[in-house]
Design a protein around this motif. Structure first.
Motif, PDB file in Angstrom:
ATOM      1  N   THR A  53      -1.202  20.275  -4.730  1.00 33.31           N
ATOM      2  CA  THR A  53      -0.859  19.977  -5.991  1.00 33.31           C
ATOM      3  C   THR A  53      -0.960  18.108  -6.310  1.00 33.31           C
ATOM      4  O   THR A  53      -2.203  18.117  -7.707  1.00 33.31           O
ATOM      5  CB  THR A  53       0.490  20.077  -6.960  1.00 33.31           C
ATOM      6  N   ALA A  54      -0.496  17.701  -6.257  1.00 35.68           N
ATOM      7  CA  ALA A  54       0.076  16.224  -6.175  1.00 35.68           C
ATOM      8  C   ALA A  54      -1.649  15.522  -5.431  1.00 35.68           C
ATOM      9  O   ALA A  54      -1.984  14.448  -6.652  1.00 35.68           O
ATOM     10  CB  ALA A  54       0.966  15.352  -5.903  1.00 35.68           C
ATOM     11  N   VAL A  55      -1.780  15.587  -4.385  1.00 39.32           N
ATOM     12  CA  VAL A  55      -2.660  14.939  -3.782  1.00 39.32           C
ATOM     13  C   VAL A  55      -3.956  15.317  -4.882  1.00 39.32           C
ATOM     14  O   VAL A  55      -4.977  14.961  -5.178  1.00 39.32           O
ATOM     15  CB  VAL A  55      -3.303  15.455  -2.149  1.00 39.32           C
ATOM     16  N   PHE A 159      -0.064  -2.191  -5.822  1.00 43.83           N
ATOM     17  CA  PHE A 159       0.357  -1.453  -7.863  1.00 43.83           C
ATOM     18  C   PHE A 159      -0.855  -0.354  -8.335  1.00 43.83           C
ATOM     19  O   PHE A 159      -0.433   0.094  -9.047  1.00 43.83           O
ATOM     20  CB  PHE A 159      -0.135  -2.866  -8.844  1.00 43.83           C
ATOM     21  N   LEU A 160      -1.699  -0.753  -7.764  1.00 46.04           N
ATOM     22  CA  LEU A 160      -2.786   0.625  -7.554  1.00 46.04           C
ATOM     23  C   LEU A 160      -1.813   1.782  -7.380  1.00 46.04           C
ATOM     24  O   LEU A 160      -2.087   3.089  -7.954  1.00 46.04           O
ATOM     25  CB  LEU A 160      -3.925   0.598  -6.850  1.00 46.04           C
ATOM     26  N   ILE A 161      -1.241   2.271  -6.421  1.00 47.64           N
ATOM     27  CA  ILE A 161      -0.465   3.259  -5.485  1.00 47.64           C
ATOM     28  C   ILE A 161       0.703   3.866  -6.466  1.00 47.64           C
ATOM     29  O   ILE A 161       0.903   4.564  -7.226  1.00 47.64           O
ATOM     30  CB  ILE A 161      -0.118   3.031  -4.688  1.00 47.64           C
ATOM     31  N   THR A 162       1.722   3.015  -6.486  1.00 44.28           N
ATOM     32  CA  THR A 162       2.681   3.116  -7.539  1.00 44.28           C
ATOM     33  C   THR A 162       2.352   3.244  -9.021  1.00 44.28           C
ATOM     34  O   THR A 162       3.084   4.188 -10.112  1.00 44.28           O
ATOM     35  CB  THR A 162       4.102   1.703  -7.889  1.00 44.28           C
ATOM     36  N   ASN A 163       1.543   2.933  -9.896  1.00 45.82           N
ATOM     37  CA  ASN A 163       0.677   2.920 -10.930  1.00 45.82           C
ATOM     38  C   ASN A 163       0.339   4.776 -11.418  1.00 45.82           C
ATOM     39  O   ASN A 163       0.630   5.182 -12.046  1.00 45.82           O
ATOM     40  CB  ASN A 163      -0.314   1.629 -11.805  1.00 45.82           C
ATOM     41  N   MET A 164      -0.512   4.762 -10.232  1.00 47.50           N
ATOM     42  CA  MET A 164      -1.185   6.359 -10.091  1.00 47.50           C
ATOM     43  C   MET A 164      -0.632   6.962  -9.621  1.00 47.50           C
ATOM     44  O   MET A 164      -1.076   8.596  -9.588  1.00 47.50           O
ATOM     45  CB  MET A 164      -2.916   6.154 -10.082  1.00 47.50           C
ATOM     46  N   VAL A 165      -0.034   6.424  -8.693  1.00 43.00           N
ATOM     47  CA  VAL A 165       0.346   8.152  -7.692  1.00 43.00           C
ATOM     48  C   VAL A 165       1.799   8.468  -8.315  1.00 43.00           C
ATOM     49  O   VAL A 165       2.823   7.827  -7.514  1.00 43.00           O
ATOM     50  CB  VAL A 165       0.272   7.667  -6.192  1.00 43.00           C
ATOM     51  N   LYS A 166       1.771   9.666  -8.490  1.00 38.95           N
ATOM     52  CA  LYS A 166       3.076   9.768  -9.264  1.00 38.95           C
ATOM     53  C   LYS A 166       4.413  10.613  -8.420  1.00 38.95           C
ATOM     54  O   LYS A 166       5.634  10.765  -8.425  1.00 38.95           O
ATOM     55  CB  LYS A 166       3.349  10.726 -10.512  1.00 38.95           C
ATOM     56  N   ALA A 169       6.859  11.272  -2.501  1.00 38.40           N
ATOM     57  CA  ALA A 169       6.593  11.209  -1.766  1.00 38.40           C
ATOM     58  C   ALA A 169       5.190  10.863  -0.531  1.00 38.40           C
ATOM     59  O   ALA A 169       5.505   9.925   0.264  1.00 38.40           O
ATOM     60  CB  ALA A 169       6.389  12.477  -0.532  1.00 38.40           C
ATOM     61  N   LEU A 170       4.257  11.714  -1.689  1.00 37.93           N
ATOM     62  CA  LEU A 170       3.389  10.762  -1.635  1.00 37.93           C
ATOM     63  C   LEU A 170       2.583   8.661  -1.560  1.00 37.93           C
ATOM     64  O   LEU A 170       2.457   8.100  -0.758  1.00 37.93           O
ATOM     65  CB  LEU A 170       2.032  11.302  -2.840  1.00 37.93           C
ATOM     66  N   GLN A 171       3.346   8.691  -3.041  1.00 37.78           N
ATOM     67  CA  GLN A 171       3.690   7.057  -3.070  1.00 37.78           C
ATOM     68  C   GLN A 171       3.971   6.591  -1.642  1.00 37.78           C
ATOM     69  O   GLN A 171       3.397   5.641  -1.501  1.00 37.78           O
ATOM     70  CB  GLN A 171       3.933   6.678  -4.778  1.00 37.78           C
ATOM     71  N   ASP A 172       5.808   6.624  -1.280  1.00 33.95           N
ATOM     72  CA  ASP A 172       6.026   5.892  -0.461  1.00 33.95           C
ATOM     73  C   ASP A 172       5.151   6.289   0.922  1.00 33.95           C
ATOM     74  O   ASP A 172       4.887   5.454   1.357  1.00 33.95           O
ATOM     75  CB  ASP A 172       7.319   6.732  -0.349  1.00 33.95           C
ATOM     76  N   ALA A 173       4.656   7.473   1.026  1.00 31.54           N
ATOM     77  CA  ALA A 173       3.832   7.517   2.775  1.00 31.54           C
ATOM     78  C   ALA A 173       2.506   6.504   2.050  1.00 31.54           C
ATOM     79  O   ALA A 173       2.517   5.424   2.769  1.00 31.54           O
ATOM     80  CB  ALA A 173       3.024   8.784   2.294  1.00 31.54           C
ATOM     81  N   LEU A 174       2.060   6.410   0.998  1.00 32.94           N
ATOM     82  CA  LEU A 174       0.654   5.161   0.954  1.00 32.94           C
ATOM     83  C   LEU A 174       0.522   3.841   0.936  1.00 32.94           C
ATOM     84  O   LEU A 174       0.706   3.341   1.543  1.00 32.94           O
ATOM     85  CB  LEU A 174      -0.052   5.385  -0.794  1.00 32.94           C
TER      86      LEU A 174
END
Length: 206
Positions: A53-55, A159-166, A169-174
């Motif tokens: 769902t997150a992806v 910044f892109l990842i932390t700002n856009m990926v909520k 677990a997915l944020q940490d992985a990226l």
């Protein structure tokens, strides 16, 4: 004799009750084990559903998606290359990272090497699950951007990842994927770019 027979009868009944209690305990343990297994399965399925769902909820431009995809694919290359370096005899039977992931389940040697490689890169199985989910969702339409091209488009991918990926677990992985690749650049430079990864990545350049 009557008292002795009575005592023997009581003893037999106690033995039968003890055997029944043992059977009940075994059945209880068996049911508990099955319940715990199913609970873990359901929890794992729920986590997978949440990850998908997150992806699928990500809303990046095609350029941003290509940049993230590039980090993911390069991490996969790093992991696969490192596993093969530790298992040179299995090079032909492990042609892809997917083959490593499949065979590690039943092959203890591959599993031990895989776990050691993850530790070297500061990654966990959960990170790989998240990155694989991302790859499956977007790999068929994403394009690999080499490092020099990525830098032209965006300067702060963190910044892109932390700002856009909520999803955490997915944020940490990226974020870890970015760290692995960016850190790898420093290592390769310090070793005069003799890493086997340098020979592998150019084939992905457009």
């Amino acid at each position: 004799m009557g008292l002795l027979s009575w005592a023997e009868g009581v003893d037999n009944k106690l033995q039968m009750l003890e055997a029944q209690f043992k059977e009940l305990d075994f059945a209880k343990d068996n049911l508990t084990e099955k319940f715990e297994y199913h609970s873990k399965t359901l929890a794992s399925q729920a986590a997978q559903d949440e990850m998908w769902t997150a992806v699928l909820a990500l809303r990046f431009t095609s350029m941003e998606m290509n940049i993230l995809y590039s980090y993911v694919i390069e991490v996969f290359i790093c992991l696969h290359t490192r596993v093969l370096a530790k298992l040179p005899d299995l090079m032909r039977s492990l042609p892809t990272l997917a083959s490593v992931l499949r065979r590690r389940i039943k092959n203890k040697n591959i599993r031990v090497v895989w776990e050691s490689v993850l530790e070297e890169f500061g990654l966990q199985d959960g990170d790989i699950t998240a990155l694989c989910t991302f790859f499956i969702a977007y790999g068929n339409k994403a394009e690999h951007y080499p490092a020099n091209v990525r830098q032209m488009y965006i300067r702060d991918v963190t910044f892109l990842i932390t700002n856009m990926v909520k999803n955490q677990a997915l944020q940490d992985a990226l974020l870890r994927a970015v760290q692995v690749i960016e850190k790898g650049k420093v290592v390769r430079a310090s070793k005069e770019q003799k890493s086997p990864l340098k020979e592998f990545i150019p084939s992905f350049k457009k």
